[in-house]
Write a protein that holds these residues in place. Structure first.
Motif, PDB file in Angstrom:
ATOM      1  N   UNK A  62       4.855   4.517 -23.224  1.00  0.00           N
ATOM      2  CA  UNK A  62       6.110   3.794 -22.955  1.00  0.00           C
ATOM      3  C   UNK A  62       6.897   4.454 -21.824  1.00  0.00           C
ATOM      4  N   UNK A  63       6.893   5.787 -21.793  1.00  0.00           N
ATOM      5  CA  UNK A  63       7.572   6.490 -20.704  1.00  0.00           C
ATOM      6  C   UNK A  63       6.905   6.186 -19.369  1.00  0.00           C
ATOM      7  N   UNK A  64       5.588   6.126 -19.353  1.00  0.00           N
ATOM      8  CA  UNK A  64       4.879   5.795 -18.121  1.00  0.00           C
ATOM      9  C   UNK A  64       5.205   4.379 -17.651  1.00  0.00           C
ATOM     10  N   UNK A  65       5.293   3.456 -18.582  1.00  0.00           N
ATOM     11  CA  UNK A  65       5.656   2.082 -18.214  1.00  0.00           C
ATOM     12  C   UNK A  65       7.036   2.059 -17.573  1.00  0.00           C
ATOM     13  N   UNK A  66       7.999   2.755 -18.172  1.00  0.00           N
ATOM     14  CA  UNK A  66       9.356   2.792 -17.632  1.00  0.00           C
ATOM     15  C   UNK A  66       9.402   3.432 -16.261  1.00  0.00           C
ATOM     16  N   UNK A  67       8.719   4.569 -16.101  1.00  0.00           N
ATOM     17  CA  UNK A  67       8.777   5.289 -14.829  1.00  0.00           C
ATOM     18  C   UNK A  67       8.020   4.553 -13.727  1.00  0.00           C
ATOM     19  N   UNK A  68       6.927   3.890 -14.070  1.00  0.00           N
ATOM     20  CA  UNK A  68       6.188   3.128 -13.051  1.00  0.00           C
ATOM     21  C   UNK A  68       7.037   1.960 -12.551  1.00  0.00           C
ATOM     22  N   UNK A  69       7.701   1.254 -13.468  1.00  0.00           N
ATOM     23  CA  UNK A  69       8.570   0.145 -13.055  1.00  0.00           C
ATOM     24  C   UNK A  69       9.682   0.664 -12.142  1.00  0.00           C
ATOM     25  N   UNK A  70      10.280   1.791 -12.518  1.00  0.00           N
ATOM     26  CA  UNK A  70      11.325   2.366 -11.682  1.00  0.00           C
ATOM     27  C   UNK A  70      10.820   2.820 -10.332  1.00  0.00           C
ATOM     28  N   UNK A  71       9.613   3.373 -10.285  1.00  0.00           N
ATOM     29  CA  UNK A  71       9.056   3.863  -9.022  1.00  0.00           C
ATOM     30  C   UNK A  71       8.744   2.723  -8.070  1.00  0.00           C
ATOM     31  N   UNK A  72       8.278   1.602  -8.583  1.00  0.00           N
ATOM     32  CA  UNK A  72       8.011   0.453  -7.725  1.00  0.00           C
ATOM     33  C   UNK A  72       9.297  -0.104  -7.111  1.00  0.00           C
ATOM     34  N   UNK A  73      10.426   0.219  -7.707  1.00  0.00           N
ATOM     35  CA  UNK A  73      11.701  -0.301  -7.219  1.00  0.00           C
ATOM     36  C   UNK A  73      12.456   0.710  -6.359  1.00  0.00           C
TER      37      UNK A  73
ATOM     38  N   UNK B 140       0.833  -1.211   0.000  1.00  0.00           N
ATOM     39  CA  UNK B 140       0.000   0.000   0.000  1.00  0.00           C
ATOM     40  C   UNK B 140       0.865   1.258   0.000  1.00  0.00           C
ATOM     41  N   UNK B 141       1.923   1.259   0.821  1.00  0.00           N
ATOM     42  CA  UNK B 141       2.828   2.415   0.872  1.00  0.00           C
ATOM     43  C   UNK B 141       3.481   2.630  -0.491  1.00  0.00           C
ATOM     44  N   UNK B 142       3.890   1.542  -1.139  1.00  0.00           N
ATOM     45  CA  UNK B 142       4.528   1.645  -2.451  1.00  0.00           C
ATOM     46  C   UNK B 142       3.567   2.199  -3.492  1.00  0.00           C
ATOM     47  N   UNK B 143       2.316   1.745  -3.465  1.00  0.00           N
ATOM     48  CA  UNK B 143       1.327   2.232  -4.434  1.00  0.00           C
ATOM     49  C   UNK B 143       1.071   3.724  -4.235  1.00  0.00           C
ATOM     50  N   UNK B 144       0.974   4.170  -2.982  1.00  0.00           N
ATOM     51  CA  UNK B 144       0.781   5.597  -2.704  1.00  0.00           C
ATOM     52  C   UNK B 144       1.970   6.396  -3.235  1.00  0.00           C
ATOM     53  N   UNK B 145       3.165   5.893  -2.976  1.00  0.00           N
ATOM     54  CA  UNK B 145       4.367   6.558  -3.480  1.00  0.00           C
ATOM     55  C   UNK B 145       4.343   6.660  -5.001  1.00  0.00           C
ATOM     56  N   UNK B 146       4.013   5.560  -5.677  1.00  0.00           N
ATOM     57  CA  UNK B 146       4.005   5.536  -7.138  1.00  0.00           C
ATOM     58  C   UNK B 146       2.981   6.532  -7.689  1.00  0.00           C
ATOM     59  N   UNK B 147       1.803   6.576  -7.095  1.00  0.00           N
ATOM     60  CA  UNK B 147       0.764   7.489  -7.570  1.00  0.00           C
ATOM     61  C   UNK B 147       1.220   8.942  -7.471  1.00  0.00           C
TER      62      UNK B 147
END
Length: 306
Positions: free
Chosen positions: A228-239, A84-91
């Motif tokens: 494609x940029x959103x896909x890249x940034x979302x993957x990076x944000x989850x990490x 949940x914390x990670x999802x909030x951060x990503x959003x």
């Protein structure tokens, strides 16, 4: 008496050059990258997948436990809290970063395309995540940070950016927005260059304003690159890990314990490498589902210019 010259023999056709086979040379060039891919990506992935089905504490041989780690994961409240914390951060991170980067990219395209300006925009991305985290840790300190000193000068009470459960994740997210939005803006700026200028000229002839052209021309034609940029940034944000590790280490009260931090704690603090591997596989599956869903919903492989 006239004599006719004997016919000249036809010139022999030049021998056809055999086409050079560069297969071996190509394989030689891609060999180092292929070895690196196998050693640093494929092998760790397969090893981690195997360890996720074992109980492994590094000092003893791994013992096969089947799906036990995944059953523990589903019943683990800390896992769901960290998710949940990670999802909030990503959003927060992706929402603010995408809007800011898109605005910067459009302004660079419409106002100036100076190389110096692009260098300034990219400068924060060249700063290490750890260095950026340390600098903002000092700037946002609740007692000595220059930001809180400025707020006190304006009559505002100091804010515990790193110690308040409500502020800590937005703070970490905005720190990473500062670092990454320039790089994201340049990716979007490159996508804007593929939009024909004639479309904007035609729209101006029809009396369209900048806002209308952005909504009806820029956004629709930028959609594949933006997706494609959103896909890249979302993957990076989850990490995200290093910013959290340097500033809060998951606190206060697990308010900033993102998934990568929880994986790290299980692996290198509690030496539960089997369970940490199961958490990593769960994160991989989550990212795969998000990536395929986003790619399909945004039609990233199709362009409106075709």
């Amino acid at each position: 008496m006239s004599t006719t010259a004997p016919p000249r023999p036809a010139a022999a056709a030049p021998p056809r050059r055999r086409r050079r086979d560069d297969t071996r040379l190509a394989l030689l060039f891609i060999l180092p990258a292929s070895i690196g891919l196998l050693v640093f990506l494929v092998w760790p992935l397969l090893t981690g997948l195997y360890y996720s089905f074992t109980e492994y504490a590094i000092l003893t041989p791994p013992q096969w436990v089947g799906l036990e780690n995944y059953r523990t994961l589903l019943a683990d409240p800390v896992f769901w809290t960290s998710l949940r914390v990670t999802v909030v951060y990503v959003l927060i991170n992706i929402g603010v970063q995408t809007v800011a980067a898109l605005l910067i990219a459009v302004l660079m395209q419409r106002l100036t395309q100076s190389t110096w300006l692009r260098s300034l925009v990219l400068a924060p991305y060249l700063v290490s995540n750890v260095v950026a985290a340390i600098v903002f840790l000092w700037l946002l300190d609740s007692q000595l940070g220059i930001v809180n000193l400025a707020l006190q000068g304006l009559g505002v009470d100091p804010i515990s950016f790193w110690a308040n459960e409500s502020w800590v994740i937005p703070t970490i997210a905005l720190v990473n927005v500062w670092r990454h939005m320039g790089y994201t803006a340049l990716l979007l700026f490159a996508g804007l260059q593929s939009i024909p200028e004639q479309l904007y000229e035609a729209a101006r002839t029809e009396g369209a304003g900048e806002l209308a052209m952005f909504r009806r021309i820029t956004l629709p034609l930028l959609r594949p690159i933006l997706a494609l940029v959103l896909i890249m940034t979302i993957i990076g944000s989850f990490q995200v890990f290093d910013t959290v590790s340097v500033t809060t280490q998951g606190g206060p009260a697990d308010a900033s314990k993102v998934l990568q931090m929880y994986i790290y704690e299980n692996a290198f603090a509690q030496y539960e490498f089997g369970y940490a591997s199961a958490l990593s596989v769960a994160l991989l599956l989550i990212l795969m589902v998000i990536t395929f869903a986003q790619y399909w919903l945004s039609r990233a492989g199709q362009s409106d210019l075709d």
